[in-house]
Design a protein around this motif. Sequence first.
Motif, PDB file in Angstrom:
ATOM      1  N   LEU A 124      -6.827   0.644  -4.547  1.00 31.47           N
ATOM      2  CA  LEU A 124      -6.032   1.835  -4.827  1.00 31.47           C
ATOM      3  C   LEU A 124      -6.484   2.429  -6.146  1.00 31.47           C
ATOM      4  CD1 LEU A 124      -2.662   0.293  -3.684  1.00 31.47           C
ATOM      5  CD2 LEU A 124      -4.268   1.672  -2.355  1.00 31.47           C
ATOM      6  N   ARG A 160       0.838  -1.206   0.000  1.00 33.93           N
ATOM      7  CA  ARG A 160       0.000   0.000   0.000  1.00 33.93           C
ATOM      8  C   ARG A 160       0.872   1.254   0.000  1.00 33.93           C
ATOM      9  NH1 ARG A 160      -1.088   3.836   3.107  1.00 33.93           N
ATOM     10  NH2 ARG A 160      -0.067   2.864   4.878  1.00 33.93           N
ATOM     11  N   ALA A 204      -5.462   5.500  -1.831  1.00 31.72           N
ATOM     12  CA  ALA A 204      -6.258   4.456  -1.170  1.00 31.72           C
ATOM     13  C   ALA A 204      -7.688   4.958  -1.077  1.00 31.72           C
ATOM     14  CB  ALA A 204      -5.696   4.143   0.203  1.00 31.72           C
ATOM     15  N   TYR A 242      -6.828  -3.634   0.249  1.00 29.83           N
ATOM     16  CA  TYR A 242      -7.024  -2.237  -0.123  1.00 29.83           C
ATOM     17  C   TYR A 242      -7.410  -2.167  -1.586  1.00 29.83           C
ATOM     18  CZ  TYR A 242      -4.421  -1.016   4.101  1.00 29.83           C
ATOM     19  OH  TYR A 242      -4.004  -0.881   5.394  1.00 29.83           O
TER      20      TYR A 242
END
Length: 133
Positions: A41, A17, A28, A39
């Motif tokens: 993105l 991340r 994010a 996550y």
Amino acid sequence: MQLDHATIVTADLETARRFFVDVAGLTAGARPPFSIGGYWLYANGRPVIHLIDATPSAIAGRATPRIDHIAFRLESADGWQTLLQRLHAADVPYQLADVPQMGARQAEQQLFVALAPGVVIEFVTALRDAHRS
């Protein structure tokens, strides 16, 4: 047809991340409440990278996917220089390779980052933009 997103399964979500946000410049953003950590993105308002937790409990019963590499194109010399500055600031090692001109296709420069074992991230730009000061 266009590429929608790439999914990277990793045991080190936070490192991945941070790389994509701090170095590659993604953001994010919102992610559905899946039972596995991860996550989404974003680039230009779209979730283009999905990071998924690869810890054994997270992937029980599923084969672990693998990606050879993902490539991002930078269209300007300024964007390329910003990427290089971020890589240097984050002390991220990388390798460069030139792609020679082929017919009408212009010469390019590739930059490769080994994000994790089995995951390589490539950035590519026109060679003229890579060498512009």
